[in-house]
Design a protein around this motif. Sequence first.
Motif, PDB file in Angstrom:
ATOM      1  N   MET A   1       0.726  -1.245  -0.122  1.00 17.63           N
ATOM      2  CA  MET A   1      -0.081  -0.097  -0.013  1.00 17.63           C
ATOM      3  C   MET A   1       0.911   1.372  -0.056  1.00 17.63           C
ATOM      4  N   ASN A   2       2.069   1.060   0.676  1.00 24.08           N
ATOM      5  CA  ASN A   2       2.914   2.375   0.541  1.00 24.08           C
ATOM      6  C   ASN A   2       3.211   2.708  -0.650  1.00 24.08           C
ATOM      7  N   TRP A   3       3.562   1.555  -1.558  1.00 22.38           N
ATOM      8  CA  TRP A   3       3.717   2.244  -3.014  1.00 22.38           C
ATOM      9  C   TRP A   3       2.764   3.000  -3.935  1.00 22.38           C
ATOM     10  N   TYR A   4       1.344   2.481  -3.452  1.00 17.60           N
ATOM     11  CA  TYR A   4       0.417   3.326  -4.108  1.00 17.60           C
ATOM     12  C   TYR A   4       0.226   4.798  -3.550  1.00 17.60           C
ATOM     13  N   LEU A   5       0.338   4.895  -2.218  1.00 17.98           N
ATOM     14  CA  LEU A   5       0.346   6.284  -1.436  1.00 17.98           C
ATOM     15  C   LEU A   5       1.435   7.092  -1.872  1.00 17.98           C
ATOM     16  N   LYS A   6       2.635   6.562  -2.242  1.00 16.20           N
ATOM     17  CA  LYS A   6       3.666   7.173  -2.821  1.00 16.20           C
ATOM     18  C   LYS A   6       3.623   7.916  -3.950  1.00 16.20           C
ATOM     19  N   VAL A   7       2.740   7.115  -4.824  1.00 14.37           N
ATOM     20  CA  VAL A   7       2.398   7.775  -6.342  1.00 14.37           C
ATOM     21  C   VAL A   7       1.329   8.871  -6.204  1.00 14.37           C
ATOM     22  N   VAL A   8       0.217   8.419  -5.404  1.00 15.11           N
ATOM     23  CA  VAL A   8      -0.791   9.475  -5.302  1.00 15.11           C
ATOM     24  C   VAL A   8      -0.496  10.687  -4.534  1.00 15.11           C
ATOM     25  N   LYS A   9       0.202  10.340  -3.287  1.00 14.33           N
ATOM     26  CA  LYS A   9       0.452  11.509  -2.434  1.00 14.33           C
ATOM     27  C   LYS A   9       1.778  12.240  -2.751  1.00 14.33           C
ATOM     28  N   ASP A  10       2.833  11.744  -2.687  1.00 13.83           N
ATOM     29  CA  ASP A  10       3.983  12.178  -3.099  1.00 13.83           C
ATOM     30  C   ASP A  10       4.333  12.697  -4.264  1.00 13.83           C
ATOM     31  N   ASN A  11       3.885  12.139  -5.365  1.00 15.36           N
ATOM     32  CA  ASN A  11       4.183  12.146  -6.650  1.00 15.36           C
ATOM     33  C   ASN A  11       2.875  12.221  -7.632  1.00 15.36           C
ATOM     34  N   TYR A  12       1.998  13.094  -7.050  1.00  9.41           N
ATOM     35  CA  TYR A  12       0.897  13.033  -7.859  1.00  9.41           C
ATOM     36  C   TYR A  12       0.747  13.353  -9.308  1.00  9.41           C
ATOM     37  N   ALA A  13       1.506  14.544  -9.613  1.00  8.02           N
ATOM     38  CA  ALA A  13       1.782  15.142 -10.831  1.00  8.02           C
ATOM     39  C   ALA A  13       3.208  15.023 -11.165  1.00  8.02           C
ATOM     40  N   ASN A  14       4.045  14.200 -10.796  1.00  7.90           N
ATOM     41  CA  ASN A  14       5.562  14.462 -10.957  1.00  7.90           C
ATOM     42  C   ASN A  14       5.770  13.579 -12.139  1.00  7.90           C
ATOM     43  N   PHE A  15       6.384  14.240 -13.318  1.00  3.10           N
ATOM     44  CA  PHE A  15       6.485  13.533 -14.685  1.00  3.10           C
ATOM     45  C   PHE A  15       8.036  13.565 -14.887  1.00  3.10           C
ATOM     46  N   LYS A  16       8.869  14.087 -13.692  1.00  4.39           N
ATOM     47  CA  LYS A  16      10.344  13.530 -13.875  1.00  4.39           C
ATOM     48  C   LYS A  16      10.880  12.786 -13.093  1.00  4.39           C
ATOM     49  N   GLY A  17      11.890  12.362 -13.426  1.00  6.91           N
ATOM     50  CA  GLY A  17      12.698  11.213 -12.530  1.00  6.91           C
ATOM     51  C   GLY A  17      12.305   9.908 -13.232  1.00  6.91           C
ATOM     52  N   ARG A  18      12.558   8.941 -12.371  1.00  5.50           N
ATOM     53  CA  ARG A  18      12.578   7.613 -12.597  1.00  5.50           C
ATOM     54  C   ARG A  18      11.559   6.692 -11.773  1.00  5.50           C
ATOM     55  N   ALA A  19      10.823   5.591 -11.957  1.00 10.48           N
ATOM     56  CA  ALA A  19      10.052   4.961 -11.241  1.00 10.48           C
ATOM     57  C   ALA A  19      10.395   3.493 -11.490  1.00 10.48           C
ATOM     58  N   ARG A  20      10.802   2.641 -10.368  1.00 13.90           N
ATOM     59  CA  ARG A  20      11.158   1.375 -10.480  1.00 13.90           C
ATOM     60  C   ARG A  20       9.933   0.399 -11.006  1.00 13.90           C
ATOM     61  N   ARG A  21      10.193  -0.622 -11.309  1.00 19.26           N
ATOM     62  CA  ARG A  21       8.998  -1.572 -11.852  1.00 19.26           C
ATOM     63  C   ARG A  21       8.228  -2.091 -10.614  1.00 19.26           C
ATOM     64  N   HIS A  22       8.788  -2.255  -9.692  1.00 23.69           N
ATOM     65  CA  HIS A  22       8.093  -2.443  -8.563  1.00 23.69           C
ATOM     66  C   HIS A  22       6.866  -1.045  -8.216  1.00 23.69           C
ATOM     67  N   GLU A  23       7.697  -0.195  -8.036  1.00 26.50           N
ATOM     68  CA  GLU A  23       6.469   0.886  -7.870  1.00 26.50           C
ATOM     69  C   GLU A  23       5.395   1.105  -8.927  1.00 26.50           C
ATOM     70  N   TYR A  24       5.590   1.020 -10.179  1.00 28.19           N
ATOM     71  CA  TYR A  24       4.797   1.035 -11.228  1.00 28.19           C
ATOM     72  C   TYR A  24       3.600  -0.077 -11.126  1.00 28.19           C
ATOM     73  N   TRP A  25       4.208  -1.302 -11.067  1.00 32.01           N
ATOM     74  CA  TRP A  25       3.304  -2.545 -11.052  1.00 32.01           C
ATOM     75  C   TRP A  25       2.386  -2.690  -9.524  1.00 32.01           C
ATOM     76  N   MET A  26       3.014  -2.158  -8.703  1.00 38.81           N
ATOM     77  CA  MET A  26       2.200  -2.246  -7.268  1.00 38.81           C
ATOM     78  C   MET A  26       1.122  -1.180  -7.253  1.00 38.81           C
ATOM     79  N   PHE A  27       1.461  -0.073  -8.017  1.00 35.68           N
ATOM     80  CA  PHE A  27       0.453   0.919  -8.068  1.00 35.68           C
ATOM     81  C   PHE A  27      -0.602   0.627  -9.076  1.00 35.68           C
TER      82      PHE A  27
END
Length: 127
Positions: A1-27
């Motif tokens: 659930m932390n991966w989901y919250l990280k995307v929604v809360k911390d990186n809501y509209a962040n199009f810069k940088g990189r995201a690991r496979r785990h972060e993407y697929w868990m979301f």
Amino acid sequence: MNWYLKVVKDNYANFKGRARRHEYWMFAFINLMIAVLLSIMDAVVFGPGNFMLSSLYMLVVLIPGIAVAVRRLHDTGRSGWWMLLALIPVVGVVALIVMMCVDSTPAPNRYGANPKRVGNHMQPLHP
């Protein structure tokens, strides 16, 4: 659930940088589970064929979903414009899924440092 919250809360509209496979697929997985549960609730509360709650939810997570997908493409060394492949029926979607499954570029790329190496005290790779 932390991966989901990280995307929604911390990186809501962040199009810069990189995201690991785990972060993407868990979301993606948690997002799918929430959408299915809301669809079931829609059918129970509003009747079959009505998707009010699930549609509203999908609108809320549209931007973070696109953002994490763009960051995932960045992690593989590709531009976020590759997301346009999703507009090509079947073949484009399959190609995009394959791109999302590919491992990260091991070294830093033009989008930033390898997220596998950041914060875990591993030495960066040097070619």
